[in-house]
Design an enzyme around this catalytic site. Structure first.
Site: not given
Ligand code: TTP
Ligand code: CA
Length: 360
Positions: A4, A104-105
């Site tokens: 992730d 992103d995963e």
């Molecule tokens: P996530 O993987 O939930 O968050 P992240 O990558 O920003 O942070 P983390 O380090 O905890 O993994 O989400 C991936 C992308 O999706 C994030 O960069 C932006 C987008 N996103 C939104 O636009 N709205 C939201 O509510 C969430 C949770 C994510």
């Molecule tokens: Ca992420």
């Protein structure tokens, strides 16, 4: 393993403009109604220290970062997708099965590559972190576990740049103390309901009688909560963008029941299918034939092999047997014929390359 990417959109912005790295960075979806209306898409970890996180209103984020030297940027999906594609490309060749989830995963089934060794999986994760950091400049967190559920939860416990491994014998002690909302599907409402029933940790949930969970949450969710809280998950990693099957169909020059003529035509279709298998590094396990008969009714026959293969000879032999069988069981002539391979899986030829890479 689950990978992730950390604070992904914000990390992409830092990559494009490294001077952002030591400031809180907030990525917003601006609704355009007023200057600050909209919501936070994501924020880097510096901004998170001020209580800024995904989903909160932008005006609130501004308020929390009042008098702080911070940066607010609008989302630029196209750019993030470009970065994501580059990372996914690096990762893709290092798994037995590769499944991208969102931007992103990604899940990587590395069971064969690592001969089931969690230590080797850990080394592979470290190698991948290094590769992606060098080639793209992005950091991510990794969870390694005996199934997707555990990989996902493991990934979440240590971010950013984390690497958490949960071996089969550690599943119980790992899951039991975690709050129930770590499980996918346990949102605010359900977690409140569980809390009312004194179910607060995954361990509490695992000790609940499955019948009771079914009575409260319904069959699907009840069974899922029971399995998940016990670390049970049988979902396979599914190859991204991989076709379920490859097939070709063609019309015969004339309607016929002659196996030699049908096999000759089938040979052309098989050649095409085989080429596509090789191009995509795929094995097949199931073979199917189809015949559109002179009265336009359709007949199918299929055969599943013991082992996946990409052999063109096996395909030719099996197709011939299937058409032979089909003709013996029908009285009409065939008008169109088709060949299909399914239960496709990735060929293992990268395995040796990776093993030698890890040893070097
Ligand atoms: P996530 O993987 O939930 O968050 P992240 O990558 O920003 O942070 P983390 O380090 O905890 O993994 O989400 C991936 C992308 O999706 C994030 O960069 C932006 C987008 N996103 C939104 O636009 N709205 C939201 O509510 C969430 C949770 C994510
Ligand atoms: Ca992420």
């Amino acid at each position: 393993m689950l990978l992730d990417f950390d604070y992904f959109f914000a990390q992409c912005e830092e990559l494009r403009n490294p001077s952002l790295r030591d400031k809180p960075v907030v990525i917003g979806v601006y609704s355009g109604r007023t200057e600050d209306s909209g919501a936070v898409s994501t924020a880097n970890y510096l901004a998170r220290h001020y209580g800024v996180k995904s989903g909160i209103p932008l005006f609130l984020a501004k308020k929390r970062l009042e008098n702080v030297d911070s940066v607010f940027l609008p989302v630029d999906y196209e750019y993030y997708e470009e970065i994501s594609d580059r990372i996914m490309q690096v990762l893709n060749s290092h798994a037995d099965v590769f499944e991208q989830v969102g931007v992103d995963e990604a899940y990587l089934d590395v069971t064969k590559k690592t001969q089931g060794s969690f230590e080797k999986a850990g080394e592979l994760a470290t190698t991948l972190k290094q590769l992606v950091k060098n080639q793209v400049g992005v950091i991510f967190s990794v969870g390694i576990g005996p199934n997707k559920l555990l990989a996902k939860i493991a990934c979440d416990v240590n971010k950013p740049d984390g690497l958490t491994t949960v071996k089969p014998e550690e599943v119980e002690s790992f899951l039991n103390p975690l709050p129930v909302d770590r499980l996918i599907g346990v949102g605010r409402k359900i977690s409140q309901k569980m809390s009312d029933l004194s179910i607060r940790t995954i361990g509490d949930l695992s000790r609940c009688d499955v019948q009771r969970l079914v009575a409260i949450f319904g069959k699907t969710l009840g069974v899922y909560f029971h399995n998940a809280s016990n670390g049970v998950d049988n979902e396979p990693v599914k190859e991204t963008g991989q076709a379920e099957s490859i097939s070709r169909i063609a019309t015969l020059k004339q309607n016929t029941r002659d196996l030699a003529l049908i096999s000759e035509k089938a040979g052309v279709l098989i050649g095409d299918i085989h080429r596509e298998l090789l191009q995509n590094d795929l094995n097949y396990r199931q073979i199917g034939v189809i015949a559109v008969l002179s009265d336009l009714t359709i007949r199918n026959r299929s055969q599943t092999l013991e082992q996946p293969t990409n052999s063109v000879e096996t395909l030719r032999d099996e197709v011939r047997l299937l058409f032979d069988k089909l003709l013996n069981e029908e009285t009409s002539e065939a008008r169109r014929i088709g060949v299909k391979v399914s239960q496709l899986s990735k060929n293992d030829k990268n395995q040796r390359q990776l093993t030698s890479y890890l040893q070097n």
